[in-house]
Design an enzyme around this catalytic site. Structure first.
Site, mmCIF file in Angstrom:
data_model
loop_
_atom_site.group_PDB
_atom_site.id
_atom_site.type_symbol
_atom_site.label_atom_id
_atom_site.label_comp_id
_atom_site.label_asym_id
_atom_site.label_seq_id
_atom_site.Cartn_x
_atom_site.Cartn_y
_atom_site.Cartn_z
ATOM 1 N N ASP A 19 -0.361 -1.416 -5.281
ATOM 2 C CA ASP A 19 0.340 -1.389 -4.177
ATOM 3 C C ASP A 19 0.556 -2.716 -3.292
ATOM 4 O O ASP A 19 -0.491 -3.720 -3.388
ATOM 5 C CB ASP A 19 -0.494 -0.381 -3.092
ATOM 6 C CG ASP A 19 0.584 0.152 -1.954
ATOM 7 O OD1 ASP A 19 1.874 0.056 -2.003
ATOM 8 O OD2 ASP A 19 0.127 0.907 -1.090
ATOM 9 N N ARG A 23 5.274 -5.443 0.976
ATOM 10 C CA ARG A 23 4.940 -6.602 1.987
ATOM 11 C C ARG A 23 4.659 -7.768 1.476
ATOM 12 O O ARG A 23 5.212 -8.848 2.252
ATOM 13 C CB ARG A 23 3.590 -5.988 2.454
ATOM 14 C CG ARG A 23 3.668 -4.742 3.435
ATOM 15 C CD ARG A 23 2.289 -4.085 3.505
ATOM 16 N NE ARG A 23 2.130 -3.092 2.319
ATOM 17 C CZ ARG A 23 1.175 -2.327 2.141
ATOM 18 N NH1 ARG A 23 0.025 -2.395 2.894
ATOM 19 N NH2 ARG A 23 1.034 -1.441 1.409
ATOM 20 N N TRP A 24 4.518 -8.197 0.043
ATOM 21 C CA TRP A 24 4.277 -9.402 -0.506
ATOM 22 C C TRP A 24 5.694 -10.147 -0.438
ATOM 23 O O TRP A 24 5.754 -11.243 0.001
ATOM 24 C CB TRP A 24 3.788 -9.274 -1.806
ATOM 25 C CG TRP A 24 3.597 -10.639 -2.453
ATOM 26 C CD1 TRP A 24 2.476 -10.963 -2.393
ATOM 27 C CD2 TRP A 24 4.368 -11.335 -3.172
ATOM 28 N NE1 TRP A 24 2.147 -12.402 -3.244
ATOM 29 C CE2 TRP A 24 3.650 -12.583 -3.625
ATOM 30 C CE3 TRP A 24 5.908 -11.089 -3.729
ATOM 31 C CZ2 TRP A 24 4.269 -13.647 -4.659
ATOM 32 C CZ3 TRP A 24 6.376 -12.183 -4.573
ATOM 33 C CH2 TRP A 24 5.737 -13.235 -4.936
ATOM 34 N N ARG A 32 12.547 -6.436 -1.267
ATOM 35 C CA ARG A 32 11.550 -5.771 -1.815
ATOM 36 C C ARG A 32 11.440 -5.900 -3.147
ATOM 37 O O ARG A 32 10.615 -5.996 -3.786
ATOM 38 C CB ARG A 32 11.395 -4.465 -1.397
ATOM 39 C CG ARG A 32 11.369 -4.001 -0.164
ATOM 40 C CD ARG A 32 11.391 -2.680 0.421
ATOM 41 N NE ARG A 32 10.366 -1.659 -0.407
ATOM 42 C CZ ARG A 32 9.119 -1.647 0.101
ATOM 43 N NH1 ARG A 32 8.850 -2.322 1.100
ATOM 44 N NH2 ARG A 32 8.271 -0.958 -0.681
ATOM 45 N N SER A 64 5.460 6.777 -8.284
ATOM 46 C CA SER A 64 5.347 8.176 -7.705
ATOM 47 C C SER A 64 6.392 9.165 -7.827
ATOM 48 O O SER A 64 7.342 8.921 -7.398
ATOM 49 C CB SER A 64 4.364 8.191 -6.503
ATOM 50 O OG SER A 64 5.380 8.000 -5.533
ATOM 51 N N GLU A 66 6.782 10.781 -5.268
ATOM 52 C CA GLU A 66 7.504 10.607 -3.992
ATOM 53 C C GLU A 66 8.154 9.360 -3.778
ATOM 54 O O GLU A 66 8.919 9.345 -2.756
ATOM 55 C CB GLU A 66 6.314 10.595 -3.176
ATOM 56 C CG GLU A 66 5.399 11.832 -2.962
ATOM 57 C CD GLU A 66 4.665 12.327 -4.143
ATOM 58 O OE1 GLU A 66 4.003 11.487 -4.623
ATOM 59 O OE2 GLU A 66 4.518 13.559 -4.367
ATOM 60 N N ASN A 67 8.181 8.518 -4.674
ATOM 61 C CA ASN A 67 8.615 7.139 -4.714
ATOM 62 C C ASN A 67 10.249 7.338 -4.691
ATOM 63 O O ASN A 67 11.144 6.407 -4.243
ATOM 64 C CB ASN A 67 8.549 6.147 -5.654
ATOM 65 C CG ASN A 67 7.084 5.470 -5.175
ATOM 66 O OD1 ASN A 67 6.350 5.076 -6.089
ATOM 67 N ND2 ASN A 67 6.640 5.496 -4.229
ATOM 68 N N ARG A 187 -7.513 0.367 -5.681
ATOM 69 C CA ARG A 187 -6.106 0.432 -4.748
ATOM 70 C C ARG A 187 -5.931 -1.262 -3.990
ATOM 71 O O ARG A 187 -6.919 -1.387 -3.166
ATOM 72 C CB ARG A 187 -5.875 1.308 -3.714
ATOM 73 C CG ARG A 187 -4.539 1.282 -3.212
ATOM 74 C CD ARG A 187 -4.105 2.484 -2.460
ATOM 75 N NE ARG A 187 -2.709 2.627 -1.835
ATOM 76 C CZ ARG A 187 -1.941 3.661 -1.726
ATOM 77 N NH1 ARG A 187 -2.539 4.820 -1.797
ATOM 78 N NH2 ARG A 187 -0.865 3.453 -1.304
ATOM 79 N N ARG A 193 -6.264 5.225 0.522
ATOM 80 C CA ARG A 193 -5.740 6.681 0.345
ATOM 81 C C ARG A 193 -5.348 6.699 -1.363
ATOM 82 O O ARG A 193 -5.076 5.523 -1.801
ATOM 83 C CB ARG A 193 -4.393 7.171 1.311
ATOM 84 C CG ARG A 193 -3.326 6.300 1.234
ATOM 85 C CD ARG A 193 -2.165 6.811 2.114
ATOM 86 N NE ARG A 193 -0.947 5.985 1.918
ATOM 87 C CZ ARG A 193 -0.861 5.015 3.047
ATOM 88 N NH1 ARG A 193 -1.591 5.031 4.112
ATOM 89 N NH2 ARG A 193 0.131 4.197 3.067
ATOM 90 N N GLU A 206 -15.283 6.521 -9.070
ATOM 91 C CA GLU A 206 -15.662 5.719 -7.885
ATOM 92 C C GLU A 206 -14.478 4.957 -7.422
ATOM 93 O O GLU A 206 -13.372 4.655 -8.154
ATOM 94 C CB GLU A 206 -16.400 4.398 -8.269
ATOM 95 C CG GLU A 206 -17.827 4.962 -9.004
ATOM 96 C CD GLU A 206 -18.888 5.272 -7.864
ATOM 97 O OE1 GLU A 206 -18.976 4.856 -6.693
ATOM 98 O OE2 GLU A 206 -19.694 6.410 -8.245
HETATM 99 C C1 IPE Z 1 1.433 4.608 -4.364
HETATM 100 O O1 IPE Z 1 1.985 3.726 -3.422
HETATM 101 C C2 IPE Z 1 2.607 4.673 -5.542
HETATM 102 C C3 IPE Z 1 2.453 3.373 -6.406
HETATM 103 C C4 IPE Z 1 1.699 2.341 -6.189
HETATM 104 C C5 IPE Z 1 3.535 3.474 -7.615
HETATM 105 P P1 IPE Z 1 3.086 3.986 -2.157
HETATM 106 O O2 IPE Z 1 3.157 2.664 -1.450
HETATM 107 O O3 IPE Z 1 4.057 5.085 -2.889
HETATM 108 O O4 IPE Z 1 2.016 4.940 -1.451
HETATM 109 P P2 IPE Z 1 2.261 5.710 0.157
HETATM 110 O O5 IPE Z 1 3.422 6.083 0.241
HETATM 111 O O6 IPE Z 1 1.842 4.210 0.824
HETATM 112 O O7 IPE Z 1 1.161 6.398 0.302
HETATM 113 C C1 IPE Z 2 4.014 -0.514 -4.782
HETATM 114 O O1 IPE Z 2 4.401 -1.481 -3.884
HETATM 115 C C2 IPE Z 2 4.946 -0.316 -6.002
HETATM 116 C C3 IPE Z 2 5.650 0.874 -5.851
HETATM 117 C C4 IPE Z 2 5.375 2.058 -5.160
HETATM 118 C C5 IPE Z 2 6.602 0.928 -6.909
HETATM 119 P P1 IPE Z 2 5.309 -0.978 -2.630
HETATM 120 O O2 IPE Z 2 6.493 -0.971 -3.085
HETATM 121 O O3 IPE Z 2 4.666 0.460 -2.176
HETATM 122 O O4 IPE Z 2 4.651 -2.003 -1.584
HETATM 123 P P2 IPE Z 2 4.647 -1.942 0.205
HETATM 124 O O5 IPE Z 2 3.393 -0.837 0.187
HETATM 125 O O6 IPE Z 2 5.918 -1.338 0.497
HETATM 126 O O7 IPE Z 2 3.798 -3.169 0.415
HETATM 127 MG MG MG Z 3 3.303 0.879 -0.773
#
Ligand code: IPE
Ligand code: IPE
Ligand code: MG
Length: 241
Positions: A19, A23-24, A32, A64, A66-67, A187, A193, A206
């Site tokens: 994750d 933000r990076w 993004r 995920s 949900e993505n 994570r 979470r 763990e």
């Molecule tokens: C979890 O990260 C899914 C992956 C790393 C692929 P998310 O960024 O989607 O999770 P939430 O939305 O912050 O819970």
């Molecule tokens: C995780 O990075 C990668 C995927 C969920 C595909 P994010 O895209 O969730 O990055 P943040 O959480 O927005 O920084």
């Molecule tokens: Mg994320």
């Protein structure tokens, strides 16, 4: 089920919620997708570090269930990135003894991507040095629901006695049926979470949460986290002997 003990007393199966890509990129004033590209580049270094660290199984959360809620542009960019990643990395993974598997629901993925996933699984099926599992369109609840559907079909067809159903029965119907349970779930990005990752399988895992954003996650940081795991006492509900 595979033997889960690692030689070094470290975790044999590590699962990572990669994750913080967005933000990076944001910190650098970039889109993004730039963060996702940087994140994809990190995977190779972490996979390569596994044998020396005693990690036989590495499972990474790439996308995920949900993505799909993200913008169409980000989702399309990620799907293209997955295709390019498989095409670019296939030969190196094969040469390095990595066996690749995918978990998650393939139904909603583009046929072109699914064909590449199938091909990479077949190509690396003879490897045994590191077992890399990529969770793509994966959700823990979705996985349990799909497993339950398959199990119910077996009952309906008269091939499975409902009275015989126990934990191991359901485990056999999960996407992860050939994998040991994760010993450690990491994570990145500071969120504490699990976001629907390996819900069933992580019952006794763990957890380690690091503030490092995934594109900054190095093999050194990985090794340091695994070192901390070695000091943990796992009791699995029992009292220490
Ligand atoms: C979890 O990260 C899914 C992956 C790393 C692929 P998310 O960024 O989607 O999770 P939430 O939305 O912050 O819970
Ligand atoms: C995780 O990075 C990668 C995927 C969920 C595909 P994010 O895209 O969730 O990055 P943040 O959480 O927005 O920084
Ligand atoms: Mg994320």
């Amino acid at each position: 089920m595979a033997e889960t003990k690692s030689q070094a007393g470290g975790p044999a199966h590590v699962a990572i919620i990669m994750d913080g890509n967005g933000r990076w990129a944001q910190q650098r004033g970039r889109p993004r997708l730039f963060g996702h590209q940087a994140g994809a580049k990190r995977v190779r270094e972490i996979v390569r570090a596994c044998p020396d660290l005693g990690v036989r199984y590495l499972t990474i959360f790439a996308f995920s269930t949900e993505n799909w809620k993200r913008t169409q542009a980000e989702v399309a960019g990620l799907m293209t990135l997955f295709r390019l990643y498989i095409q670019k990395e296939a030969q190196a993974l094969l040469a390095e003894g990595v066996r690749v598997r995918f978990i998650g629901d393939r139904e909603r993925l583009e046929p072109k991507l699914v064909a590449l996933m199938d091909h990479l699984e077949t190509l690396t099926a003879g490897n045994d040095r590191v077992h890399l599992t990529i969770a793509l369109n994966y959700g823990g609840r979705d996985e349990v629901a799909r497993a339950t559907k398959r199990l119910a079909r077996e009952v309906a067809a008269g091939r499975l006695d409902p009275e015989s159903v126990d934990e191991t029965t359901l485990t056999r119907f999960l996407d992860t049926c050939v994998l040991p349970d994760p010993d450690l779930v990491i994570r990145t990005s500071g969120e504490a979470r699990i976001s629907n990752f390996l819900l069933w399988q992580s019952a006794y895992a763990e957890y380690e949460f690091t503030p490092v954003l995934w594109p900054d996650f190095t093999a050194e940081i990985f090794a340091e986290i695994l070192g901390r795991f070695a000091g943990r006492e796992r009791r699995f509900g029992a009292v220490k002997a």
